[in-house]
Write an enzyme that holds these catalytic residues in place. Sequence first.
Site, PDB file in Angstrom:
ATOM      1  N   GLY A 139      48.381  43.860  41.808  1.00 57.48           N
ATOM      2  CA  GLY A 139      47.868  43.441  43.194  1.00 57.48           C
ATOM      3  C   GLY A 139      48.712  42.083  43.751  1.00 57.48           C
ATOM      4  N   SER A 140      47.859  41.362  44.240  1.00 54.28           N
ATOM      5  CA  SER A 140      48.674  40.218  44.902  1.00 54.28           C
ATOM      6  C   SER A 140      49.184  39.039  43.910  1.00 54.28           C
ATOM      7  CB  SER A 140      47.627  39.405  46.232  1.00 54.28           C
ATOM      8  OG  SER A 140      47.118  40.516  46.999  1.00 54.28           O
ATOM      9  N   THR A 141      48.543  39.133  42.913  1.00 53.01           N
ATOM     10  CA  THR A 141      49.156  38.232  41.736  1.00 53.01           C
ATOM     11  C   THR A 141      50.458  38.623  41.544  1.00 53.01           C
ATOM     12  OG1 THR A 141      48.628  39.814  39.894  1.00 53.01           O
ATOM     13  CG2 THR A 141      46.952  37.814  40.498  1.00 53.01           C
ATOM     14  N   PHE A 142      50.952  39.754  41.870  1.00 53.31           N
ATOM     15  CA  PHE A 142      52.523  40.157  42.013  1.00 53.31           C
ATOM     16  C   PHE A 142      53.423  39.450  42.953  1.00 53.31           C
ATOM     17  CE2 PHE A 142      56.012  43.247  42.145  1.00 53.31           C
ATOM     18  CZ  PHE A 142      56.481  42.989  40.790  1.00 53.31           C
TER      19      PHE A 142
END
Lengths: 386, 631
Positions: B325-328
């Site tokens: 998800g957005s941690t990428f």
Amino acid sequence: MSALDDMRLRRNPETPLARKLLYLNWGLVLLVLALAAVGTAMLYSAANGSFEPWAWAHMARVAGGLLLLLAVALTDIRLWFRAAYPFYALCLLLLIIVEVKGMVGMGAQRWINLGFMQLQPSELMKVALLLALARYFHGIAHRDLRHPLYLLVPLALALTPAALVLRQPDLGTAAMLLMGAGTLFFLAGVRLWKFALVAAGIGALVPIAWSFLHDYQKRRVLVFLDPSTDPLGAGYHITQSKIALGSGGLFGKGFLEGTQGHLNFLPERQTDFIFTMLAEEFGLVGALVLLGLYLLVFIYGVAIALSAGSQFGRLLAMGLTANLFFYVFINMAMVMGLLPVVGVPLPLVSYGGTVILTTMLSLGLILNVRIHRDYHIPRRGLRNAP
Amino acid sequence: MERSRNEEQTRYSSFSRRSLLLGGGMLLGLGTLVGRLYQLQVVEAERYRLLAENNRISMRLLAPPRGEIIDRQGIPVAINRQNYQVLLVAEQARNYRQVLDRLGGIVEITEADRERIDRDVSRVRSFVPVRVRDNLSWDQVSRIAVNAPELPGISIEVGETRHYPFGAVLSHILGYVAAVSERDLIEQNDPLLQLPGLRIGKSGIERTHDETLRGAAGTSQVEVNAVGRVMQELTREEGQPGHMVELTVDTMLQNYAQQRLMGERSASAVVLDVTNGDVLAMASVPSYDPEPFGRGLTAAQWRALTEDPLNPLSNKCIAGAYAPGSTFKMVVALAAMEQGIDPGERVFCPGYYELGNHRFHCWSRGGHGHMNLQDSLIQSCDVYYYDVARRLGIERIAAMARRLGMGVPVGIDLPGEREGLVPTEDWKLATIGERWQGGETLISAIGQGFMLSTPLQLAVMTARLVNGGRAVVPHVTRAIHRPGGIEPTVKAPPPSLGIPERHLDIVVEAMEEVVLGRRGTARGARIDLPGLEMGGKTGTSQVRRISAAERAAGVFRNEDLPWHRRDHALFVGFAPVGRPRYACAVVVAHGGGGSAVAAPIARDLLIETQRRDPASREGPSGPIAALGGQG
């Protein structure tokens, strides 16, 4: 012995008992004692350093056997001459009884229970057959032996018990009976080509006989030819025995120190494999000493045979000596892996009642021939009582 | 008379001749025997002596004590416990069933035990001991000893069992030991494996360092007879005990993490020392009790563990793969800067992005307006990344991801690590057989689509961002204590990844704002303790596609969906802000939103981590931390 004594003995064949004892070959008796002592020591070791269960019994039997030996040795040889056929007949009867009992009792039985010992008639027959053959050939003129007709009776004498023993089935004893008989045929002067003929005949018969063998007998022969094929099964005995012998080395592992024997790797170590125990604990040196003792016995036997005054005595002494040699040779060759495993004990050393009886009887008869070497037995036999 | 004498003469000379022949034959026979004896006892004596020794001497292996495992504070976490067993030698008990009846008054012997004993007794030779029961209490042992005269054939033997004082708290790291399998026997040729009752490491550290922990077998030479009965012991050589293994894990922190996650059905969390890759905590729920494996699981226990849909045996930190998800987004941001995209450049977010005839939505339906790189990270704007990704292409994004430890095995010293997935054009063509679509680059850039990573990879990625771009490798083994000295795992400072420090600073600054900033997505999980503040990034990854119908109908509430279709909640964080020492990744499977569910867990973990501050404490193997770290 003076010439006068000699003359008197010939005229009057009744030798006093004291003189007979003098004629008794004490050197041979000492050898018997020495061999029995070796046997006792090894049985003591086989029981892991105990006189029970074998060593005491062995000593007792040897003592009893010595009495028998003396009795047999001192009996008039003409009595044995006359008793040859009845004795043979008795042994044959016992063999048949065993055979019948075996058939009824379903299974191989080789002995008769006498209460104090288990008598194996087949062992006794080895001596009886030699006595009977010696008596027979005593009465046959040398040139008559050329007639095959004269060989029919001794052949029947030999083959009948051999066939019975083979049925038990006891391959080793049957072979020993035939070898003993063959030896007497040879000594009596049967032409060598006849032996060649028989050998050829046996060669032809081997395939047929093979089919009559029990599976376990076939396996023994096959494994003998290549023991490595079955190191844990039938070849186990031979392999373990060879390991025991070889690991004994030159001087052995020491009395009671044999590992193969004491850790039960050796089968039947009190009977058939006792030589292995000895060679393991005392090495090549010990084995050679035992062989030397036997060799002396054989030399005595041959010397007595050669000095015997009658054909009966000669044949008997030589035949019995050869027979003892067969025991020793077959037993040792077997444990060394030179012959298949057949149950042949080592005379005076192995544990077993009948074999001591037979051995003492044989040696007694040999000594008997020695004592009565000047006795004359007419070729036509003893019609009149001595 | 003359004829008769002649006859006698002929017979005698024939007999003599043949007797001598026979005597010669006998001599020949005896000579053969002597020759054979010479061959066996002199020529081949050495060979047969060896064979006799082999016959006689049997080598018995002695199991060495298994090496213990301690944590970074020196607390024992895997030890050996003495296990008193009752053995029965059927031969010595005249009637072993009667003896068992009497023994039954002291220790419980069930029907199943009896059946097993009957079977064992009938199978082994009567002098071979058969196990009756194990794990006796000291009380039972002494009562058996007192009653020994009435219990012929019964003996007590002390064995060893593996004991894990912290049980399920460390089971995913430590693993467990169990009996040697047929396959182990084939694959390894350590004679020790033949020992009945030996337990070897089957998972976790027990498996990684199995040979180190196992030690070397001792031997006892015993004299045996033809049926294998032991007669006496000849020599004895004690084995080499297994070496002690020291972990990087702080058990107390691990315990805290495991307890903190316990409220979730399926979750995992990793805490790393960013300077050297030490794993300080690695929690995964649900967990399992490792001790029954050593005793041997029942079929029902094994089925319960393997058929549980939550998969308690799996260490989800290394074996759970989730869409990041957005941690990428940090990865894409770094790739963008490396490609020359100005971080100050603004991208307008109307709430969606159009590529061809397809519309890609931002999580904020109303849009974020004008976003620069830091803004996009703080507010987690998807449209910014759609735009950047289209310019970069998937290959550049994938290359940066792999540098940071995603899509490749990170090389942790635990078995069963998954490498996740960072898709590329070639990968798709090779495995799916289809050409890469432009839209796939876009959803990859927000950590969706094919993209998968393990919680450990997320933690490693974070550590590499905040430690100045150094390629730390995570590990749970801190050192191995050998007799010659302590051998540390990390010997050299990690090499640089070659990412410009300026780029890293921009990203890390934005991550700080995510938590501390007024508009940050994780501002609810901020740490207010001075000096302990954290930075981080939220992530919420979909496990399903939101259909147009659902979007229209407004079915958006995660709680309305069945558990297994809910979003994963993710958070990656570091602390303290300014001079980061600890990195953390939390994944709550199907837990909902990253900011609401995962961030508070990460906050609590990082507070506890900094309170304990394991990296600054001296452990049993000394301060080997902070190798080249930015202190």
